[in-house]
Structure formats: C-alpha cells, structure tokens
Design a protein around this motif. Sequence first.
Motif, PDB file in Angstrom:
ATOM      1  N   ALA A  32      48.177  33.352  31.986  1.00 59.56           N
ATOM      2  CA  ALA A  32      46.889  33.512  32.670  1.00 59.56           C
ATOM      3  C   ALA A  32      45.760  33.737  31.664  1.00 59.56           C
ATOM      4  CB  ALA A  32      46.970  34.649  33.672  1.00 59.56           C
ATOM      5  N   GLU A  33      44.527  33.794  32.182  1.00 57.55           N
ATOM      6  CA  GLU A  33      43.342  33.757  31.321  1.00 57.55           C
ATOM      7  C   GLU A  33      43.314  34.844  30.245  1.00 57.55           C
ATOM      8  OE1 GLU A  33      43.313  33.435  34.543  1.00 57.55           O
ATOM      9  OE2 GLU A  33      41.958  31.851  35.185  1.00 57.55           O
TER      10      GLU A  33
ATOM     11  N   TYR B 130      51.902  34.175  36.116  1.00 54.93           N
ATOM     12  CA  TYR B 130      50.460  34.390  36.059  1.00 54.93           C
ATOM     13  C   TYR B 130      50.132  35.845  36.318  1.00 54.93           C
ATOM     14  CZ  TYR B 130      50.360  29.481  35.387  1.00 54.93           C
ATOM     15  OH  TYR B 130      50.582  28.246  34.839  1.00 54.93           O
TER      16      TYR B 130
ATOM     17  N   PRO C   9      40.660  34.869  38.096  1.00 53.41           N
ATOM     18  CA  PRO C   9      40.695  33.408  37.937  1.00 53.41           C
ATOM     19  C   PRO C   9      39.681  32.681  38.814  1.00 53.41           C
ATOM     20  CG  PRO C   9      42.770  34.238  38.845  1.00 53.41           C
ATOM     21  CD  PRO C   9      41.941  35.416  38.538  1.00 53.41           C
TER      22      PRO C   9
ATOM     23  N   ALA D 128      41.455  26.488  35.728  1.00 58.12           N
ATOM     24  CA  ALA D 128      41.111  27.074  37.024  1.00 58.12           C
ATOM     25  C   ALA D 128      41.435  26.106  38.156  1.00 58.12           C
ATOM     26  CB  ALA D 128      39.631  27.450  37.049  1.00 58.12           C
TER      27      ALA D 128
END
Lengths: 137, 504
Positions: A76-77, A103, B358, B405
């Motif tokens: 994830a980010e 995630y 996100p 995304a």
Amino acid sequence: MERLEQIIASHAGREGPLLPILHDVQAEWGHVSEDAIRAIASALNLSRADVHGVVSFYHDFHEAPEPHAVVKLCRAEACQARGVEALVAALPDYPRVKVEAIYCLGLCSVGPNAMIGSKVHARLDAGKLGALMETLA
Amino acid sequence: MTVVRISDDALAIACGADDVADAFAKAGCSVERVSSWGMQWLEPLAEIDGMGFGPLEASDIARVLDGTSAKAIGRIEEHPFIAKQQRFTFARAGKTRPLSLDDYAVNGGWQGLAKAREIGGQATIAQVTESGLRGRGGAGFPAGIKWTTVANALADQKYIVCNADEGDSATFADRMVMEGDPFMLIEGMAIAGLAVGASKGYVYIRSEYPHAIAKMEAAVRASAHIVTPFVAEVRVGAGAYVCGEETSLLNSLEGKRGEVRAKPPLPALEGLFGKPTVVNNVLTLAAVPWIMANGAAAYAAVGFGRSKGTMPIQLAGNVKHGGLFEIGFGVTLGELVMTIGGGTESGRPVRAVQVGGPLGAYHPPAEFHLPFDYEAFAANDGLIGHAGLTVFDDTADMSAQARFAMNFCAVESCGKCTPCRIGSTRGVELIDRIRARSGRAADKVETLPQMHNARRAPRSLGDEIALLEDLCETMKFGSLCALGGFTPYPVLSALRHWPEDFGA
C-alpha cells in the motif's frame, strides 16, 4: 466431516454465522473445500451458489489448498513511500515461498512491512526480508 | 526492582519489542507491557521512571540500565511530540496496561458510562449532539443526528456496529485504540447502546489485525459484567477493503458478499438484519466516553469551525517522526508534515502528501497552508478521511500513484455499480496509455482493435487526459459508495499538481 459438523454447531445460535464458520474451516484445513461448501450450505439452509459466492468474494478464503508458505508483503501507499517496490523488484525467487500482496497492516510509519501467519515484521530491507524468506524456504 | 514499561502493540512487536522485553526480564527487571505512546519512530520504546529510551534492540539494554545509553530521550511526557498534543481519546496511551480493568478504572474509565446511566438515553444523545462530534471514519456526519434517528426508530431490536475495518494505508489509530485501550471502545459502544436502545453491539475488525482481534476479544470477555445488559461481540472480516463501507460491512456481518447497498433505506432505519443500526467508526465511539465524562462543552471548546474536538492524526510513509498525534482541528498540513513529522525520513524534499488514505487527494507543498478541517480540505478538492497522512519524497512517480489508486479500485470493487466496476478498469487502461506515451513503464497497454466500435486513430495526449477527467467525474457522481466515488481524488489531484508526470 465430524470436525466440520462440530464447527458448524459451535456457531449455532449466532446471528449471521457464515463468515465465522468459514474462518474456522479455513483455519482448520487451510482452504474451504467443495465438500465443506456443500455441508455448510445445507446446515444454514443456503444454496451452494450462495456459499460459493461468499467464499469467492473475500481474499481470505480459498477453495484449494495453498502448497507454499505465504509471506504477505504490504504494497500500500505508505509502504510504497518507504521503498517496498524496489524491495520487490530486487527480491530473488524462493521456490517454496509465495509472496502475496496485502494492503496495509497498520504499521505505516515503519514499513516496508510483512505478515507471516499472524506474526508481523517491520522495517524490512533486502537483508531482513531475505532472512525471513530463508526460514520458510 | 527496576520497572520497565514497553508497549505490546503490533507495531512495537513488529519492530522487536518482545525481544527487548525478554532481555530486560533476563537482566532482572520487572517488565510491564503497556499501550503505545504513539512515537513510532522510537519503537521499541522503553520507559523507566518516566524516562524514555528508544529505538532499542536487545543489545542496547546493558547501557540503558547502567545509565550510559545514547538512546535516552529524556522524560517522555516532556518530549515535544507528546507535549504539543491535546490527548482526549489517547489520554491513557502509553500509561496503562491494555487489558487491566484496574488500570482502566483508576485512569478515568467507565465514568462516561456511569454518567450516561445517571442522565438517561435522551440526555446522552443531547450531550453527543452538543459536543459537535462528527463521524471520524471519513464522512464526517454528525454522530448526534445518526443516534437520534436510531433512537426514534421503533423496533424490537436495534444494533450498535463499530466499524473497525481500518483498511486505509496510513491509518492505524483504530488499531491503536483496540490494542491499547480496548475498554474505552467497549464503553463507547455501551453508551451508544444505552442512548439509542440497542442491547447488542458488533465490532467488525479486519482480519489483517490479529493483535487487535485478540485484545478486543479478551476485553469483551473481561468487561461483560460491567457493560451488561449491553452485549458486545467481535466479528472478523475476511480481507475485503470495500467492507469498510458501512453498507458492505453490514452485508458482511450478515454473512453475505460484501456488496454495498443502495441508500435509502439508511442503516439508521434499516441496517443490520433490517433493524435500526448505529454504524460508527472506532474513533467516533472511542471519543464518546471522554465527552460524557468531561461534558460536551469541554469537547466543543476545542477545534476549528464546524470541526469540533480533537483528531488523532496519523503520520506515516516517508516521514522522520511517524506516529499518532492527537490535536484539535485547525493545525496546518505543513506544520503536521514539516514541524511535527520532521519532514522526510530520507532527507529528500517532500513531493506529495496523501491525506485520507488510498481514496484521498495528493497535496503538494504549495498546499501546506491548509488547515486540518473537513470543510477546508473539501474546498480544495481533498478530504481528511480518517486523518492518515502519507508523505512521499521527490522520488515519487505521481502517474504511477494515480495508476495504483485506479487499479486498487478495480481490484477491490465489490462490482455492484458500473462506474466503479468498469470505470476503474478503463481508468487503469487510460493511465497506461498516457504513461506509455511519456515513455514511462506501462504495465499493460490495450488498444482493443477487435472491438467494433474501437477508435482506429489514436487519441492525442490532451484527448486522453480529458477522457480520464471525464471518467473520473462519472465515477465521482455515479458510484454507489466512497470506493468508486473517491478514487478520482488521488487520480485527479496527481494529474492537476504534477502534469509533467503524465507527459503533459
């Protein structure tokens, strides 16, 4: 089969028991088999299609056993911002270990992170991740 | 004997807290496992007589004990990261043993529930309404209005559902509440139950949080006799991001596929098993005991504009001082990232900060003046969501982040509505074509020549970008829930602020 009946019975009386039953079945056998789906559907008065639909919707449930050890690596980010993609790109192949994407483990300031079973590992670099993979291979 | 306090939350353990605790025990210390202070860059953090040491490894402890450790950080409570905060929800963080009923009661626990029992349901709802508390899960809907709707609904059974499906990257406050102060959440649920007339509550926790699940299950058992006649139960998700959406979550609790439901009917009127249901996030319910114990006015006195009270802000990603920072609304984004967070850990310049997980927008340093407030972010094409901040340095590729995304939405879409299900897949293809044109790695570029209505001539870059923007508008206004509806935020913000990464 007896064990499966036990699991189903242990959730009798709960509201909406399907997910808890599937979790227990997955924990016991590592997957939710066709036979288990049939038995659960019959016990809960659902169609097999209903149960199959639920099993296939959620990432946690599998209809076939997973032959490999699984490392769930967070992609994830927050882990991306901390370099997980470079780690993945340089990761050598370990034949008996499967690296799955997950995630977010909620450890977002100390990534890259991974979960093996229910054990969590933070601040991974190539050396630490490689050592974890070695212990599983 | 020296008493050493070390957190047992998942983050501390992942950083090696168990080994450090064992080493202290072997050296003859008495080790107490407590909740985390939230200074995560210092984990594993040990506290001895109020003094902090971190981040520790087992090999550091000899020097800690003989007073020569270079990892001493001084008095923890005086550390600027702690001293600058306004801790309401996290007032006990770092100080109590998570599953100790004694620690909880001695440090203000159950006072809110006692107050609610004393003044009754209606007055309790009035307190929550007056406090200005808005849902902390992201949407920011006033909690008091939701509770009033459920209270006024006529039904033989009502439910409190705690949304603990904290799947957003850069959010971990829910996890810290459940692992560090689980009784506070149960108290909040019991107060909500009393207020609206619900005898049963479910905590729906994502399966990626095994430590939180174990703590909450133990806490539910240990406090059952205190919150009775209210009954709480823990339920575990099964790895579906969309189940953080309240109607998907309700379907999942009922044992169905986690597909979203169209609203109306509102869950407040027809929620779990068709009964009136309060669905609130962990942080929303966890704020309630404080409000009840200290009064609505004290809570509402803090904050900014219509955003009342405090927000536990989560600093994550490439940030020097990552962790949990609770403060009244109104602090600026730049102060959070540069002053409190200390800038990037890599030491490189900040390029982007994603706020709200996100589905949140990417903000450039030019927007660091924005005050942390629901309305201010909404007015700048962003959202504060669950207040998670992911910091990226200048190595970030923003069109890659936009693609991520879109792809995340495509993978996690429940499939119920077309804009999200199809739109996200088409969005990935579009971004791939745009990236391919700018010479960036395109993972999969499709031209679909076999389709009878496919364009024969390639579009110009400007046309492709206009198409992406149009697609995002369709997703924003046509999707049933926030997954499809908010995915355009990261995509459009990346496109708007970093057009050079899209070849424009």
